[in-house]
Design a protein around this motif. Structure first.
Motif, PDB file in Angstrom:
ATOM      1  N   GLU A 689       2.329  -1.289  -2.253  1.00 44.90           N
ATOM      2  CA  GLU A 689       1.534   0.002  -2.506  1.00 44.90           C
ATOM      3  C   GLU A 689       1.817   0.541  -3.628  1.00 44.90           C
ATOM      4  OE1 GLU A 689       4.101   2.730   1.017  1.00 44.90           O
ATOM      5  OE2 GLU A 689       3.184   1.466   2.094  1.00 44.90           O
ATOM      6  N   GLN A 690       3.006   0.402  -4.420  1.00 42.72           N
ATOM      7  CA  GLN A 690       3.346   0.434  -6.010  1.00 42.72           C
ATOM      8  C   GLN A 690       2.502  -0.260  -6.857  1.00 42.72           C
ATOM      9  OE1 GLN A 690       7.138   0.631  -8.778  1.00 42.72           O
ATOM     10  NE2 GLN A 690       7.588   2.420  -7.501  1.00 42.72           N
ATOM     11  N   GLU A 691       2.165  -1.517  -6.572  1.00 36.40           N
ATOM     12  CA  GLU A 691       1.384  -2.263  -7.374  1.00 36.40           C
ATOM     13  C   GLU A 691       0.210  -1.897  -7.090  1.00 36.40           C
ATOM     14  OE1 GLU A 691       1.720  -4.142  -9.564  1.00 36.40           O
ATOM     15  OE2 GLU A 691       4.471  -4.453  -8.965  1.00 36.40           O
ATOM     16  N   LEU A 692      -0.118  -1.303  -5.856  1.00 35.74           N
ATOM     17  CA  LEU A 692      -2.301  -0.988  -5.577  1.00 35.74           C
ATOM     18  C   LEU A 692      -2.048   0.731  -6.640  1.00 35.74           C
ATOM     19  CD1 LEU A 692      -2.587  -2.380  -2.022  1.00 35.74           C
ATOM     20  CD2 LEU A 692      -3.419  -3.265  -4.513  1.00 35.74           C
ATOM     21  N   SER A 693      -1.230   1.709  -6.771  1.00 38.82           N
ATOM     22  CA  SER A 693      -1.156   2.395  -7.164  1.00 38.82           C
ATOM     23  C   SER A 693      -1.617   2.692  -8.840  1.00 38.82           C
ATOM     24  CB  SER A 693       0.197   3.263  -6.135  1.00 38.82           C
ATOM     25  OG  SER A 693      -0.257   5.036  -7.227  1.00 38.82           O
TER      26      SER A 693
END
Length: 923
Positions: A689-693
């Protein structure tokens, strides 16, 4: 397995039971087999039933000359009961005389076996389900056997089933053939006139018959039939001539249900008048008065419990007179029931309290004159008894039985009573709340059971009825009471745990005035004493107390985040954050360490806790050590959850991230505790989720424009730009080891882990397909097998995935793609051989390796994991080949093996073959 094969296998098993000297090796086999037969439906169920009918006919022929094992006989009778529930099948067995033969076989040889008796009563209960079976019961007079079993009272299970059958049989007779009712009643109630051993079971049966009249549709007919037995006089005669406790309890219940049945009879024939209700109440109160004067307070309370249940089920409208103050009958009952508790109140300060006076006035206003007279009588008697606290304890235990049928008004009265009872265990409020000192109180030492029940009752009432200050002003003192109670030096560990659990409930319900009004200050209130009390209890010698204190601290930490921020400084001032870290590192009990980690998980969400305390304790490093060294899975589970929280909140320093990712990859793939793996996969969810964010995704989608950190300007997210950003995210996840973890856990031996991995991979598959990143690619071998390891000539473990990766690079590289396909096939064959060799690996060698690792001090508590980064291209290729529905198929396979009839039949046949083999081996 086909239906025909299943029938043949069942036939083999059943006929095996008829073999001479057959022994039942496992009772569970028979129980499971019966469940499968009983749950059969449709054509398959019909076929199984037909096989059972065929078997029963053979059984009658074979077993008349010899004796079956009692378990087989009980199983047989239960199967017959299952079949005769259907009227047509009943008539078939009746005409074939199989039913008569099985019953005679039972009655001749197994009359004294409790298990077979119970099965026989089950058979009788099956016959009463339809008119054909009831007619058979009447003509054969088999119902008399059930009455005999109940009177003999050889087993509580047989008696219970027998009484249930008699009441069902009476219901049928009342509808279809009321003339036969007298014969049943004469036999069932006969022992009441003699003081024999059959008196207690006869009383119990009479009570159930009266309850049938009370709750059934044929109340009038059955009550009129019972009226000729003059049960009122008979019951009082028994009551006046016995001192035996069990007989007293049964006969008073009989009289109680008789009075309610009489009122119900009047209600069904015509509306109950005020005079009729008064007559009913006079009889009931007369019974209660006699019990009180004979000092039979436990029986007194039981009569009230039964009365509450009977009144709840009948719900007859109480007639009122206009010139009298209206009274609620269920309120009268509950007030009488709390009398033993009220009579033990010894705290004179509580009696002088304004709230206490208001409570007394409320009780007085709610009760009728007759209730008040009876109440004063009971109070005066109890005050003369030495065991008043024991009677109060017994009364609270019985009140617990009623919490599911209490009205809200009743619950509030009981709650208030419990609150004033709590004051008996406390010193003066003002003195000890302000000074914050510990104290001693002998009343706690003398009556721990009473205090335990009161705490349990208050907790249950708050949970069931959500009682607040709107219902009872006494709630504003409850938190203060609990603080004082926890300061008692004589409080046992059990009571301390109960007090902390109640405190947890009180805080969660926002019952303290500061929380209820959201007054964000703690000055001058008892809630300011929470920190010191928790600090003390977190040092308790008993681990259950420490664990409960940590649970309260966790809830307080959660509330401090945004609902009641005054808790933030309060916990820091009392050094509870640092103490929680110390407990996590040093406590000897794993449950306490796990609770401490859960508590830290709530604390890290509060910025002030982190900056002022937790940041200095190197929690990421401690969690890494915990995941690698901790022996208890529940602790590692909470450590993985805490690591996820810290990563999500960006509390892990960059210098630690590499080690964190390595540790969490090991835990996800190699930990031996499935919940640790699940929580580790949740960590990797947050990483994704953080990498996509970071690449601009918001709430699962890419907006049309976003701000570019690299270019420091707003950019338009075209389709190609989104694909590029997703490839960057995949490359980053690849470098972190995330993609390897996902592929490895897809085939984890634990289904929950595999399902969690499937959930994550499916989500990624959907996202990548949505934005066109997951395009059709060359078909390659299943990349999931990258988990498998092969050994080269130096015996050094190398991931098989390397082989597949090499083939992938050759296919994508034009300079080498012209090589023969035969080389690729040879490598694929080699990889299959390696997998097969692992499957056939000697179990002892594997165990030896595990043992050697343990002896050599390997820190990681799980399977040894060898990592090789899976590239984004390899992962995308794998996604195109994965069959994610395979997990569901594996689940179905496990269910088949654990709960399938064919598998069970195989086990039964195998056990018989094994028994015969063992018998031969003995020679």
């Amino acid at each position: 397995m086909s239906e025909i094969d299943m029938e043949n296998k069942l036939r083999r098993v059943l006929f095996t039971f008829l073999e001479p000297n057959y022994e039942v090796r496992d009772q569970m086999y028979l129980e499971k087999l019966f469940i499968h037969i009983s749950e059969g439906n449709g054509s398959a169920g019909e076929a199984l039933t037909a096989v059972c009918e065929e078997w029963l006919q053979e059984l009658v022929k074979v077993c008349m000359g010899r004796t079956l094992h009692s378990s087989i006989t009980a199983f047989t009778v239960r199967v017959v009961a299952l079949i005769v529930k259907d009227p047509e099948r009943f008539m078939y067995l009746y005409k074939k005389q199989v039913l008569d033969e099985v019953i005679q076989l039972f009655k001749l040889k197994f009359l004294d076996n409790v298990g077979v008796r119970q099965a026989y009563v089950t058979l009788l209960s099956a016959l009463v389900k339809h008119s054909e079976g009831c007619d058979y019961l009447i003509t054969s007079e088999l119902w008399k056997d059930a009455v005999q079993f109940c009177h003999e009272d050889t087993s509580i299970y047989v008696s219970r089933e027998g009484i249930k059958f008699i009441t069902e049989f009476l219901n049928f007779l009342l509808r279809e053939d009321s003339g036969k009712v007298d014969a049943v009643l004469n036999l069932a109630l006969g022992p009441l006139t003699s003081n024999s051993k059959k008196l207690i079971p006869a009383l119990e049966m009479t009570v159930k018959i009266l309850e049938t009249a009370l709750f059934g549709s044929e109340t009038c007919i059955l009550y009129e039939k019972l009226d000729r037995f003059n049960l009122d006089s008979l019951g009082w005669s028994i009551l006046n001539n016995t001192e035996e406790k069990e007989i007293l309890e049964k006969v008073t219940q009989l009289l109680t249900v008789l009075y309610f049945t009489s009122l119900q009879y009047q209600n069904k024939t015509s509306d109950v008048t005020y005079i009729q209700f008064n007559e009913f109440q006079s009889k009931l109160y007369n019974l209660l008065t006699v019990l009180a004067t004979r000092r039979l307070i436990p029986v007194f309370v039981k009569v009230l419990v039964h009365s509450q249940f009977y009144w709840h089920k009948t719900a007859i409208e109480v007639p009122q007179e206009s010139d009298r103050r209206p009274v609620v009958f269920e309120i009268q009952l509950i007030i009488l029931q709390i009398l033993p508790v009220l009579s033990t109140v010894v705290n004179t300060k509580a009696s002088e309290n304004e709230c206490m006076e208001s409570y007394k006035n409320k009780i007085f206003e709610l009760t009728s004159e007759s209730t008040q007279r009876l109440g004063y009588c009971v109070r005066d008697i109890i005050k003369l008894l030495d065991n008043a606290p024991e009677l109060a304890h017994m009364a609270v235990v019985n009140l617990m039985l009623l919490k599911d049928i209490m009205t809200r008004d009743q619950a509030v009265i009981v709650f208030q009573t419990m609150m004033y009872t709590l004051t008996d265990f406390l010193p003066n409020f003002n003195t000890y709340v302000q000074c914050g000192e510990d104290y001693e109180d002998n009343f706690v030492i003398q009556n721990p059971e009473l205090l335990s029940c009161v705490l349990e009752m208050v907790t249950s009432l708050i949970q069931c009825f959500n009682i607040t200050w709107r219902d009872s002003v006494e709630t504003i003192c409850l938190f203060t009471m609990l603080i004082l109670l926890l300061r008692n030096s004589h409080l046992t560990s059990k009571l301390a745990v109960q007090t902390l659990q109640l405190m947890l409930e009180v805080i969660q319900k926002f019952m303290p005035p500061n929380l209820a009004l959201l007054v964000n200050t703690m000055e001058g209130s008892s809630i300011s004493q929470l920190g010191p009390v928790l600090y003390k209890r977190m040092h308790d010698t008993n681990w259950e107390v420490r664990d409960s204190a940590l649970e309260v601290l966790r809830v307080v930490s959660s509330i401090a985040e945004d609902k009641f921020t005054a808790f933030q400084d309060h916990l820091l001032d009392n050094d509870l954050c640092s103490l929680c870290v110390v407990i996590v590192e040093n406590d000897s009990e794993s449950y306490v360490r796990a609770s401490g980690l859960s508590c830290l998980g709530a604390m890290v969400r509060v910025s002030k806790y982190w900056s002022n305390s937790l940041a200095s304790h190197d929690l990421p490093g401690k969690m890494i050590a915990c995941l690698r060294k901790e022996s208890e899975g529940i602790v590692r589970r909470e450590a993985a959850a805490l690591m996820k929280e810290m990563y999500e909140l960006r509390k892990i320093p960059n210098s630690k991230l590499g080690e964190v990712f390595q540790t969490m990859a090991d835990a996800a793939v190699g930990d031996l505790h499935w919940e640790v793996q699940i929580n580790s996969l949740c960590f990797w969810c947050k990483v994704i989720e953080q990498e996509l964010s970071d690449q601009g995704m918001i709430d699962g989608t890419f907006p049309s424009v976003t701000f570019s950190r690299v270019d420091r300007k707003i950019v338009t997210l075209t389709a190609n730009e989104v694909k590029s950003r997703l490839r960057k995210a995949l490359d980053k996840l690849s470098s972190l080891g995330c993609l390897q973890v996902l592929l490895a856990t897809l085939e984890d031996c634990n289904l929950q882990v595999a399902q969690k991995s499937v959930e994550i991979v499916t989500s990624l598959h959907k996202l990548l397909s949505q934005y066109g990143v997951l395009a059709a690619r060359n078909s390659l071998p299943d990349l999931i097998s990258s988990n498998c390891l092969k050994k080269d000539q130096s015996d050094k473990p190398v991931p098989i995935f390397d082989t597949f990766a090499h083939e992938h690079s050759r296919l994508d590289n034009p300079s080498v793609s012209s090589r023969s396909n035969g080389d690729v096939q040879a490598r694929l064959k080699a990889s299959d051989e390696v997998i097969e060799s692992i499957i056939q690996e000697n179990d002892m060698r594997l165990l030896q390796e595990v043992y050697n690792n343990k002896v050599n001090g390997v820190e990681f508590k799980g399977k040894e994991v060898h990592h090789r980064t899976v590239s984004a291209d390899e992962f995308l290729t794998a996604l195109l080949q994965l069959n994610l529905t395979d997990i569901a198929e594996r689940t179905h396979w496990l269910e088949y093996c654990s709960d399938d009839l064919g598998s069970l039949l195989d086990d039964i046949l195998a056990s018989q073959i094994e028994r015969e083999s063992n018998a031969i081996d003995c020679y």
